[in-house]
Design a protein around this motif. Structure first.
Motif, PDB file in Angstrom:
ATOM      1  N   LYS A 213       0.855  -1.200   0.000  1.00 10.06           N
ATOM      2  CA  LYS A 213       0.000   0.000   0.000  1.00 10.06           C
ATOM      3  C   LYS A 213       0.884   1.241   0.000  1.00 10.06           C
ATOM      4  O   LYS A 213       0.621   2.225  -0.705  1.00 10.06           O
ATOM      5  N   GLY A 214       1.936   1.196   0.815  1.00 16.52           N
ATOM      6  CA  GLY A 214       2.892   2.312   0.843  1.00 16.52           C
ATOM      7  C   GLY A 214       3.560   2.499  -0.513  1.00 16.52           C
ATOM      8  O   GLY A 214       3.731   3.624  -0.998  1.00 16.52           O
ATOM      9  N   ALA A 215       3.926   1.380  -1.148  1.00 15.19           N
ATOM     10  CA  ALA A 215       4.600   1.437  -2.458  1.00 15.19           C
ATOM     11  C   ALA A 215       3.673   2.067  -3.492  1.00 15.19           C
ATOM     12  O   ALA A 215       4.102   2.862  -4.342  1.00 15.19           O
ATOM     13  N   SER A 216       2.392   1.730  -3.396  1.00 17.14           N
ATOM     14  CA  SER A 216       1.418   2.270  -4.331  1.00 17.14           C
ATOM     15  C   SER A 216       1.339   3.796  -4.186  1.00 17.14           C
ATOM     16  O   SER A 216       1.304   4.534  -5.184  1.00 17.14           O
ATOM     17  N   ALA A 217       1.340   4.256  -2.936  1.00 17.93           N
ATOM     18  CA  ALA A 217       1.270   5.708  -2.701  1.00 17.93           C
ATOM     19  C   ALA A 217       2.559   6.393  -3.155  1.00 17.93           C
ATOM     20  O   ALA A 217       2.537   7.533  -3.636  1.00 17.93           O
ATOM     21  N   ILE A 218       3.694   5.709  -3.024  1.00 18.92           N
ATOM     22  CA  ILE A 218       4.959   6.290  -3.520  1.00 18.92           C
ATOM     23  C   ILE A 218       4.881   6.433  -5.039  1.00 18.92           C
ATOM     24  O   ILE A 218       5.251   7.464  -5.609  1.00 18.92           O
ATOM     25  N   TYR A 219       4.371   5.392  -5.689  1.00 21.64           N
ATOM     26  CA  TYR A 219       4.220   5.448  -7.155  1.00 21.64           C
ATOM     27  C   TYR A 219       3.334   6.631  -7.561  1.00 21.64           C
ATOM     28  O   TYR A 219       3.655   7.377  -8.491  1.00 21.64           O
ATOM     29  N   GLU A 220       2.219   6.812  -6.840  1.00 21.41           N
ATOM     30  CA  GLU A 220       1.298   7.908  -7.174  1.00 21.41           C
ATOM     31  C   GLU A 220       2.008   9.259  -7.052  1.00 21.41           C
ATOM     32  O   GLU A 220       1.850  10.137  -7.900  1.00 21.41           O
ATOM     33  N   GLU A 221       2.784   9.422  -5.989  1.00 16.28           N
ATOM     34  CA  GLU A 221       3.469  10.693  -5.763  1.00 16.28           C
ATOM     35  C   GLU A 221       4.559  10.921  -6.819  1.00 16.28           C
ATOM     36  O   GLU A 221       4.712  12.030  -7.338  1.00 16.28           O
ATOM     37  N   VAL A 222       5.278   9.850  -7.140  1.00 22.84           N
ATOM     38  CA  VAL A 222       6.325   9.935  -8.172  1.00 22.84           C
ATOM     39  C   VAL A 222       5.697  10.358  -9.503  1.00 22.84           C
ATOM     40  O   VAL A 222       6.209  11.213 -10.230  1.00 22.84           O
ATOM     41  N   ARG A 223       4.570   9.770  -9.774  1.00 30.56           N
ATOM     42  CA  ARG A 223       3.860  10.061 -11.026  1.00 30.56           C
ATOM     43  C   ARG A 223       3.363  11.509 -11.027  1.00 30.56           C
ATOM     44  O   ARG A 223       3.466  12.211 -12.043  1.00 30.56           O
ATOM     45  N   LYS A 224       2.840  11.922  -9.867  1.00 29.53           N
ATOM     46  CA  LYS A 224       2.350  13.308  -9.766  1.00 29.53           C
ATOM     47  C   LYS A 224       3.471  14.294 -10.048  1.00 29.53           C
ATOM     48  O   LYS A 224       3.288  15.311 -10.709  1.00 29.53           O
ATOM     49  N   ARG A 225       4.687  13.952  -9.567  1.00 25.68           N
ATOM     50  CA  ARG A 225       5.831  14.854  -9.797  1.00 25.68           C
ATOM     51  C   ARG A 225       6.466  14.652 -11.173  1.00 25.68           C
ATOM     52  O   ARG A 225       7.443  15.308 -11.509  1.00 25.68           O
ATOM     53  N   GLY A 226       5.964  13.684 -11.947  1.00 32.06           N
ATOM     54  CA  GLY A 226       6.468  13.456 -13.303  1.00 32.06           C
ATOM     55  C   GLY A 226       7.876  12.896 -13.350  1.00 32.06           C
ATOM     56  O   GLY A 226       8.620  13.131 -14.304  1.00 32.06           O
ATOM     57  N   LEU A 227       8.266  12.137 -12.333  1.00 28.91           N
ATOM     58  CA  LEU A 227       9.636  11.627 -12.262  1.00 28.91           C
ATOM     59  C   LEU A 227       9.797  10.326 -13.046  1.00 28.91           C
ATOM     60  O   LEU A 227       8.907   9.468 -13.004  1.00 28.91           O
ATOM     61  N   GLN A 228      10.929  10.193 -13.711  1.00 25.17           N
ATOM     62  CA  GLN A 228      11.209   8.916 -14.392  1.00 25.17           C
ATOM     63  C   GLN A 228      11.791   7.945 -13.374  1.00 25.17           C
ATOM     64  O   GLN A 228      12.992   7.664 -13.347  1.00 25.17           O
ATOM     65  N   VAL A 229      10.897   7.458 -12.531  1.00 27.09           N
ATOM     66  CA  VAL A 229      11.300   6.532 -11.461  1.00 27.09           C
ATOM     67  C   VAL A 229      10.379   5.318 -11.520  1.00 27.09           C
ATOM     68  O   VAL A 229       9.158   5.461 -11.392  1.00 27.09           O
ATOM     69  N   ALA A 230      10.959   4.148 -11.727  1.00 29.79           N
ATOM     70  CA  ALA A 230      10.148   2.921 -11.727  1.00 29.79           C
ATOM     71  C   ALA A 230       9.991   2.440 -10.279  1.00 29.79           C
ATOM     72  O   ALA A 230      10.972   2.291  -9.565  1.00 29.79           O
ATOM     73  N   VAL A 231       8.738   2.247  -9.876  1.00 30.93           N
ATOM     74  CA  VAL A 231       8.448   1.781  -8.511  1.00 30.93           C
ATOM     75  C   VAL A 231       7.898   0.349  -8.612  1.00 30.93           C
ATOM     76  O   VAL A 231       6.840   0.123  -9.194  1.00 30.93           O
ATOM     77  N   VAL A 232       8.646  -0.585  -8.052  1.00 24.87           N
ATOM     78  CA  VAL A 232       8.309  -2.000  -8.219  1.00 24.87           C
ATOM     79  C   VAL A 232       8.164  -2.673  -6.857  1.00 24.87           C
ATOM     80  O   VAL A 232       9.029  -2.511  -5.986  1.00 24.87           O
ATOM     81  N   GLY A 233       7.095  -3.428  -6.676  1.00 23.03           N
ATOM     82  CA  GLY A 233       6.884  -4.153  -5.422  1.00 23.03           C
ATOM     83  C   GLY A 233       7.218  -5.627  -5.582  1.00 23.03           C
ATOM     84  O   GLY A 233       6.965  -6.231  -6.621  1.00 23.03           O
ATOM     85  N   ILE A 234       7.821  -6.189  -4.545  1.00 24.07           N
ATOM     86  CA  ILE A 234       8.004  -7.648  -4.498  1.00 24.07           C
ATOM     87  C   ILE A 234       7.267  -8.110  -3.235  1.00 24.07           C
ATOM     88  O   ILE A 234       7.644  -7.743  -2.127  1.00 24.07           O
ATOM     89  N   PRO A 235       6.164  -8.865  -3.415  1.00 25.44           N
ATOM     90  CA  PRO A 235       5.318  -9.188  -2.266  1.00 25.44           C
ATOM     91  C   PRO A 235       5.984 -10.188  -1.332  1.00 25.44           C
ATOM     92  O   PRO A 235       6.511 -11.195  -1.776  1.00 25.44           O
ATOM     93  N   LYS A 236       5.964  -9.865  -0.056  1.00 28.55           N
ATOM     94  CA  LYS A 236       6.586 -10.714   0.966  1.00 28.55           C
ATOM     95  C   LYS A 236       5.625 -10.949   2.113  1.00 28.55           C
ATOM     96  O   LYS A 236       5.038 -10.002   2.613  1.00 28.55           O
ATOM     97  N   THR A 237       5.369 -12.163   2.483  1.00 25.73           N
ATOM     98  CA  THR A 237       4.627 -12.446   3.702  1.00 25.73           C
ATOM     99  C   THR A 237       4.600 -13.936   3.948  1.00 25.73           C
ATOM    100  O   THR A 237       4.222 -14.700   3.048  1.00 25.73           O
ATOM    101  N   ILE A 238       5.018 -14.354   5.147  1.00 23.98           N
ATOM    102  CA  ILE A 238       4.913 -15.800   5.405  1.00 23.98           C
ATOM    103  C   ILE A 238       3.455 -16.193   5.600  1.00 23.98           C
ATOM    104  O   ILE A 238       3.108 -17.349   5.504  1.00 23.98           O
ATOM    105  N   ASP A 239       2.599 -15.209   5.889  1.00 25.39           N
ATOM    106  CA  ASP A 239       1.180 -15.537   6.102  1.00 25.39           C
ATOM    107  C   ASP A 239       0.474 -15.936   4.801  1.00 25.39           C
ATOM    108  O   ASP A 239      -0.627 -16.451   4.830  1.00 25.39           O
TER     109      ASP A 239
END
Ligand code: ATP
Ligand code: F6P
Ligand code: MG
Length: 503
Positions: A213-239
């Protein structure tokens, strides 16, 4: 193969569901109804998911790409074409089923990547770190890779660690994460400021549901600022509580490690008179570890998970079942997931509203509570003298290094993440869906949690292996689904509705 020729049109290979734009970059799509389709993706002007539902029930969905908000980005020949390991297999670059884009959106020398791990530990974190570094370095010639120390807050409050192939070599043999992790400390603006100030242009974020969820919000902010930054999540959870993907990394290792505790409980139970071995395993809201560990062991007589309510007293209750099993067998093994029976624990203990730094509810210790309840019951209410051995291996099952199968899985995830970022995709999480490595827009995996479906066949298999009562009436089952539709789960002979995303 279907195609349309006007500008911006897409073409679809009906054989393997790959959507390709004319500029050769592939779009990862979700197709919930696999039929040959043709369509045209409208230009994306906002970060709203671009979802198109066709007349015949299919859904096309774009994975965000940097060119959605930064048009005319230059591309560069993919360095992998000259990599001896890949160059020999020509179809990687020309076949419709290829896994490597011909053009990439970053020049290797310009890439400045960072990796962060957040949330609880999970076997395989170090393997993913190692493989991201290895993939960036060996496949794309990237040399500037930094580890963000101690989770999200490390972006703005700590120094970074330079990650080189030498530094990460061998870390997959160790549990934990060499760059540290934490809960809480999420500050979107400060994190994106730090990304911008440091000139980072690829961000690899490894973590569970909260982290994504945090990564998604970082992506949104990066996009809002028009930055050429790729935001990629790798899902982790033993649950294993992340939806859509087949399974999360570390889960396999955790289930394997749980066997050691269950074996110990069984040995104790068998060797002592009227003995109950009770094992508590992790699983805050989802009981997958407990269910799979139980099914794998075959020594367990009862498995209690958060999704399946149970009760102690009276006919059909847990105490009655324990008494029966002890009379029949002289011993028994119970596995309880930490999130099971929380309503019962809260009823008998003082209500606890405590939360951790990330806002997750802190659970009451169901293992200790249940141990005491069983002891009290047999002392006061029956002639039977019982012996109870309680084993709590919760942190042990997630602090171990990942096993061989999780290591291979982590390698695929990391490579997939790096290929996706180099190809200009952003705002996505990687993971296998029906056995194929896929890119999933963040919102697909953050909108709900994966839970054990107690009407599904896997839970039925588990029940038939333990012979425990279901503790449920038909009315309970119907009621449990009135508020919320049951989460989608694959049945053996059914195609699940979570669709297919190809890469
Ligand atoms: N809704 C959210 N929006 C932004 N950040 C979040 C959100 N939820 C959690 N986070 C942040 O993500 C990080 C990890 O969250 P959390 O502690 O819930 O673990 P997780 O990623 O869910 O992993 P797990 O529960 O499997 O250990 C924390 O730094 C937390 O502040
Ligand atoms: O005690 P911690 O580190 O906050 O983590 C406990 C939680 O983390 C998890 O392992 C998920 O990562 C849960 O199973 C467990 O409830
Ligand atoms: Mg979580």
């Amino acid at each position: 193969m279907h195609s349309v020729s006007n500008s911006g049109a897409i073409k679809l290979s009906s054989g393997n569901n790959i959507i390709q734009k004319k500029d050769n970059r592939k779009h990862k799509v979700k197709i919930t109804h696999q039929s040959p389709v043709m369509g045209q993706l409208p230009a994306t002007t906002s970060s709203q998911p671009n979802v198109i539902t066709g007349d015949h029930g299919y859904i096309l969905e774009d994975v965000p790409h940097l060119t959605d908000y930064i048009p005319h980005l230059p591309t560069y020949p993919n360095p992998l074409q000259d990599n001896p390991a890949y160059a020999v297999v020509k179809q990687y670059f020309v076949d419709t089923d290829d896994t490597v884009a011909q053009k990439v959106y970053f020049k290797s020398d310009d890439v400045h990547a960072c990796i962060v791990t957040c949330g609880g530990l999970c076997p395989g974190l170090n393997t993913v770190i190692r493989e991201i570094v290895g993939s960036l370095h060996d496949m794309y010639g990237v040399t500037r890779i930094e580890g963000i120390e101690g989770g999200y807050r490390g972006f703005y409050s700590r120094n970074t660690i330079q990650l080189t192939p030498k530094k990460v070599n061998g870390i997959h043999k160790r549990g934990g994460t060499i760059i540290g992790t934490s809960r809480g400390g999420y500050d979107n603006k400060k994190i994106v400021n730090s990304i911008q100030d440091r000139g980072i242009n690829q961000v690899y974020i490894i973590g569970g549901d909260g982290t994504q969820k945090g990564a998604s919000a970082i992506y949104e902010e990066v996009r809002k600022r028009g930055l050429q930054v790729a935001v990629v999540g790798i899902p982790k959870t033993i649950d294993n509580d992340i939806p859509v993907i087949d399974q999360s990394f570390g889960f396999d290792t955790a289930v394997e490690e749980a066997q050691r505790a269950i074996n110990a409980a069984h040995v104790e139970a068998e060797s002592n008179e009227n003995c109950i071995g009770l094992v508590k395993l992790m699983g805050r809201n989802s009981g997958f570890i407990a269910m799979y560990a139980t099914l794998a062991s075959r020594d367990v007589d009862c498995c209690l998970i958060p999704e399946s309510p149970f009760y102690l007293e009276g006919p059909g209750g847990l105490f009655e079942y324990i008494e029966k099993r002890i009379k029949e067998n002289g011993h028994m093994v119970i596995v309880v997931a930490e999130g099971a029976g929380q309503d019962l624990v809260a009823e008998s203990l003082r209500a606890n509203d405590n939360k951790d730094a990330s806002g997750n509810k802190l659970l009451d210790d169901v293992g200790l509570w249940l141990s005491q309840k069983i002891k009290d019951h047999f002392k006061k209410q029956t002639e039977m003298e019982i012996n109870l051995k309680y084993i709590d291996p919760t942190y042990m099952i997630r602090a171990v290094p990942s096993n061989a199968s999780d290591n291979v899985y982590c390698t695929l995830l990391a490579q997939s993440a790096v290929h996706g970022a180099m190809s200009g995709y952003t705002g996505f999480t990687v993971g296998p869906v029906h056995g194929r490595e896929c890119y999933l827009p963040f919102y697909r995996i953050t909108e709900k949690q994966n839970k054990v479906v107690i009407t599904d066949r896997m839970w039925a298999r588990m029940l038939s292996s333990t012979h425990q009562p279901s503790f449920l009436s038909t009315k309970d089952i119907i009621e449990s689904f009135t508020d919320e539709a049951p989460p989608t789960q694959l049945l053996d002979d059914q195609v699940a509705d979570n669709g297919l995303v190809t890469k």
